[in-house]
Design an enzyme around this catalytic site. Structure first.
Site, PDB file in Angstrom:
ATOM      1  N   GLU A 282       0.813  -1.223   0.000  1.00  0.00           N
ATOM      2  CA  GLU A 282       0.000   0.000   0.000  1.00  0.00           C
ATOM      3  C   GLU A 282       0.842   1.266   0.000  1.00  0.00           C
ATOM      4  OE1 GLU A 282      -2.316  -3.307   1.848  1.00  0.00           O
ATOM      5  OE2 GLU A 282      -0.342  -2.425   2.191  1.00  0.00           O
ATOM      6  N   ASP A 324      20.636  21.458 -27.659  1.00  0.00           N
ATOM      7  CA  ASP A 324      20.776  22.587 -28.558  1.00  0.00           C
ATOM      8  C   ASP A 324      22.153  23.205 -28.342  1.00  0.00           C
ATOM      9  OD1 ASP A 324      20.032  24.450 -30.448  1.00  0.00           O
ATOM     10  OD2 ASP A 324      19.087  25.784 -28.991  1.00  0.00           O
ATOM     11  N   THR A 718       6.425  -0.111   8.198  1.00  0.00           N
ATOM     12  CA  THR A 718       7.646  -0.489   7.473  1.00  0.00           C
ATOM     13  C   THR A 718       7.755   0.186   6.121  1.00  0.00           C
ATOM     14  OG1 THR A 718       6.556  -2.436   6.539  1.00  0.00           O
ATOM     15  CG2 THR A 718       7.702  -2.709   8.634  1.00  0.00           C
TER      16      THR A 718
END
Length: 884
Positions: A282, A324, A718
């Site tokens: 999650e 460029d 965690t």
């Protein structure tokens, strides 16, 4: 269309107008047909759309399904926790992307608000949005060109087209038709929307307006450009799909089995939800977002402003930088680099112009026998001629050091560095008359009380000269002297210098003001490379990154600058790119590092050919012409000082200091962040693998060992602060590694090895702990559940230090990590020893219980270290193999 190849009369006929312009009625009718002269586009990406886009990944949808299932079976706490995580992640992404996709608004803002036109035979001022094809516009110095137009008349007209074509100096304009194959940057009889008139005046007939202009085509390319997914985004989506399939497969096995065993539909549903929560990390989306955001803040401190979070991670896989030239690799200002007086050539020191440094002159070559006093810039005679050369450049000039044509500013700056008081000199020698510069004449003359000063194209000035100023005074300009001067011009031009010739004559001499001139010398100038570019390019090459220059300048200039800064100077022009088919272009783009006379469509073709060859490409740029390529690149990098708003809004990263070295620093930061991402993704997924295995295997015996709320808490502790603190880990020698493959994901064989080894270790440990604490009970007791729950939390913190060691990160180098682990342990104690334990189904643990958990860790930690050591050894062998 080929407006540039037609005569002015033919163009007027084609757009049904005359040099007298349209009538008001004709203009109104055309406006109703073609629409307003403005850049339009898709404005549908509003705040709501951006916010909803944060929930489009497959990983997020797996979590949403888990939340819905939790609510459906009455576990509202689980559902709320998942929803909070999802909402927080969405807000982080929304804040970062809210200001993106503003390219078209910037394009519109660049349009000139008003323009002078001729209507009904009279000059009038109208809104630029009301221009239509057939209008005759009147332009003068300082104007922004309001539409694409074909020139009818031009007087000393020069236009700065750098934002559109990349050309580093203003372009002289004329009215004659030119070849149909002439590239955009060389169409001298056209002016284009959004460019700036720097000198002169003109009348032009409008041929294209709005989205049909060259700028409109760029806007169309921006609308059609998709933001490419970064490797991490692809990996997360692929991971989510696999997790979703895995959860469905496991549930299809365990739910019917539990129902058959008589466990009931509710417990079967709870088990399915637990499996979903255990399988899905999650915190991964939020931690990835937060870690990238931390990288964004650090990069901002290093002058790189990141506009899209995935760009930080994408930098880690970049193996080609397309850049460029003007203002990116170079200073963006013309500076005198070499001067010549008959017969001595002097190099001007790197600070010899532009008001930077000193103008030390050293002799590069002397065709005579005269001894040269290098410290003073030459002998006494050459010094007098040098002084006159710089004085002519300063007086026959309309610029100051700060303002005016870039070439003339360079001449003024060079004279000032030589010691000439330009302002005092101009007061001492007031201008009585002038013959202005024009594209046809290619020269300028100023007339003063006692002399005429002339500067211009060397061949043109030489044609009008009959004498030359040498060490012994003026002498006749014979054929031999002319050949020697022509050879010197060719030599300077071969060094990619823009060369001007300088001459004078006394007012008492015979002939007109530009006849019978005395040729004094030459000044060669160049837009020089930035000082830090050479070392920055060397560093990027060392890191296995190719650097390719794509510029609108001519091939000679591009090749010289490339060679000077350490880029392979083989050149392919835009016209040659256009002529190649896709297959041949793919072969050539890997071989060539310099692309000259490139137009916007060429840049995108080059970029896509590189990407088709498997390269991850970072594109830098600052002009409107760079915007489509910036948008399509894996990482678009715009210049913050010189860059147009269009380029900035189309980019992923904006350099606040326009310093190429900042690109190198950004790549280093991106690689470091990728290493940190690898560490906590491996850490998170190994935890989820163990959770799934424990929940699934225990459920086969009828035990629901870890309910969803405990699994969510494990993941929050965690996957939260400790995992985020890993994002602050310092980087190692990341610039000594080659880039990872563009197609390679973050979940590589090394990570799979760690997930497998750590996951099996944790599964074995906690199934054993469950069996020990159950002590023969028919169902899971709160005590057994608490022991496994707490053991998982603490074991994950041990594993976090092991995974960092596996990737070569010193164990005690991150104080933020120590603080995060300590804080998380305190939170775990809170759910054991405070009234919160009733929400988590836990009970307080005694000293003996902690001793049991300590024994589990003493057994498991060495196994984890062994897994890490084996992976480190394997990686060392692989990295040593190429050099063997």
């Amino acid at each position: 269309m080929d407006w540039h190849s037609r005569s002015a009369e033919a163009v007027c006929d084609a757009v049904e107008t005359t040099p007298a312009g349209l009538t008001a009625q004709e203009a109104a009718e055309r406006l109703a047909t073609v629409g307003p002269n403005e850049i339009t586009g898709d404005h549908g990406r509003g705040p709501l759309k951006i916010f909803l886009a944060q929930f489009s990944s497959a990983l997020i949808w797996v979590l949403i399904v888990a939340a819905v299932l939790s609510a459906a079976i009455g576990h509202l706490v689980d559902a709320v926790l998942i929803a909070v995580i999802l909402l927080a992640n969405g807000l982080f992404g929304f804040v970062q992307e809210y200001r993106a996709e503003r390219s078209l608004d910037s394009l519109r803002a660049m349009a000139a608000p008003e323009v002078r036109v001729r209507r009904d035979g009279e000059e009038t001022t109208i809104a630029a949005t009301d221009l239509v094809p057939g209008d005759v516009v009147l332009l003068t110095g300082g104007d922004v060109v309001p539409a694409d137009a074909r020139l009818l008349e031009a007087g000393n007209l020069e236009v700065d087209e750098a934002a559109l074509t990349g050309e580093s100096v203003p372009v002289p304009k004329e009215t004659e038709p030119i070849d149909v194959e002439t590239p955009l940057a060389e169409r001298s009889n056209m002016v284009y929307k959004g460019t700036n008139v720097t000198r002169g005046h003109a009348e032009a007939v409008v041929v294209e307006t709005g989205m049909d202009t060259e700028m409109g085509e760029i806007a169309t390319a921006l609308v059609g450009a998709d933001d490419p997914q970064t490797p991490l985004q692809r990996d997360l989506d692929r991971l989510a799909r696999r997790l979703g399939i895995g959860v469905v497969a496991l549930s299809a096995v365990i739910v019917p089995l539990l129902i058959v065993e008589g466990r009931g539909v509710v417990q079967a549903g709870l088990t399915a939800v637990s499996l979903a929560v255990a399988a899905v990390p999650e915190g991964l989306p939020a931690v990835v977002t937060l870690t990238l955001a931390l990288g964004v803040r650090r990069m901002a401190d290093e002058n790189a402003l990141v506009r899209t979070l995935p760009a930080v991670e994408a930098l880690g896989s970049v193996d080609v930088v397309c850049t460029d030239k003007t203002g990116t690799l170079t200073e963006g200002e013309m500076r005198v680099r070499s001067v010549w007086v008959y017969d001595e050539t002097f190099d001007v020191g790197s600070g010899g112009s532009g008001g930077k440094g000193g103008s030390d002159l050293g002799t590069a070559e002397s065709d005579g026998d005269e001894d040269i006093d290098v410290a003073n810039g030459g002998s006494g005679a050459s010094n007098e001629r040098l002084d006159l050369l710089f004085e002519i450049g300063a007086v026959c000039n309309d610029a100051t050091v700060e303002e005016g044509d870039p070439t003339e500013r360079a001449l003024v700056a060079a004279a000032a560095e030589r010691g000439v008081d330009v302002e005092a000199l101009r007061e001492e020698r007031p201008r009585r008359d002038e013959v202005p510069f024009s594209a046809e004449r290619k020269r300028m003359a100023t007339i003063h009380d006692d002399a005429v000063y002339v500067k211009g194209a060397p061949t043109v000035v030489l044609e009008r000269s009959t004498r030359v100023l040498g060490p012994d005074g003026t002498t006749d300009l014979d054929e031999s002297a002319r050949e020697r001067i022509a050879a010197r011009v060719e030599s300077l031009a071969g060094d990619a210098l823009r060369v001007l010739g300088f001459a004078y004559k006394e007012r008492t001499d015979e002939g007109g003001p530009e006849e019978n001139l005395v040729f004094v010398g030459l000044q060669g100038m160049l837009d020089p490379p930035r000082e830090e570019v050479r070392s920055a390019i060397a560093d990027t090459h060392r890191a296995g990154i190719e650097v390719k220059m794509i510029t609108g300048d001519n091939a000679l200039t591009a090749s010289a600058v490339a060679e000077d800064i350490g880029i392979d100077s083989d050149v392919l022009t835009g016209g040659e790119v256009e002529a190649l088919d896709e297959g041949t272009l793919r072969e050539r783009v890997d071989e060539v590092d310099v692309f000259a006379r490139a137009e916007p469509t060429h840049k995108v073709r080059i970029l896509k050919a590189l990407q088709a060859n498997g390269h991850a490409v970072a594109m830098t740029g600052d002009g409107v012409n760079d915007a489509p390529a910036l948008k399509n690149a894996d990482v678009g990098i715009a210049m913050g000082i010189r860059g147009t708003d269009v380029a900035k809004q189309a980019s992923d990263i904006v350099l606040l200091d326009d310093n190429y070295a900042t690109i190198r620093n950004a790549i280093r930061r991106g690689r470091t962040i990728f290493d940190n991402l690898w560490k906590f993704v491996a850490y998170l997924l190994s935890a989820n693998a163990a959770e799934v295995a424990v929940v699934f295997l225990a459920s086969l015996f009828g035990y629901l060992v870890l309910p969803a709320v405990q699994l969510l808490w494990i993941n929050l502790l965690t996957d939260g602060l400790p995992a985020l603190a890993v994002g602050a880990d310092p980087g190692g020698d990341v610039m000594d590694r080659t880039p990872r493959e563009r197609s390679a994901g973050i979940i590589d064989t090394e990570m799979l090895g760690f997930i497998g080894g750590a996951g099996l270790t944790a599964t074995a440990l906690f199934l054993g702990l469950l069996w020990y604490t159950l002590d023969g009970a028919a169902s899971v007791t709160p005590y057994a559940m608490t022991m496994v729950f707490t053991g998982f939390v603490v074991f994950e913190f041990v594993k976090l230090y092991v995974v960092r060691w596996t990737r070569g990160t010193p164990v005690l180098t991150n104080p933020w990590l120590a603080a995060a682990v300590g804080g998380s342990l305190l939170l775990q104690l809170a759910v054991l020893y405070t009234p919160l334990n009733r929400y988590f189904g836990t009970v307080p643990l005694g000293v003996g219980d902690w001793l049991i958990l300590g024994t589990v860790f003493l057994v498991g930690a060495p196994v984890l270290v062994l897994v890490g050591w084996l992976l480190k050894r394997r990686r060392s062998r692989e990295s040593a193999a190429p050099s063997a």
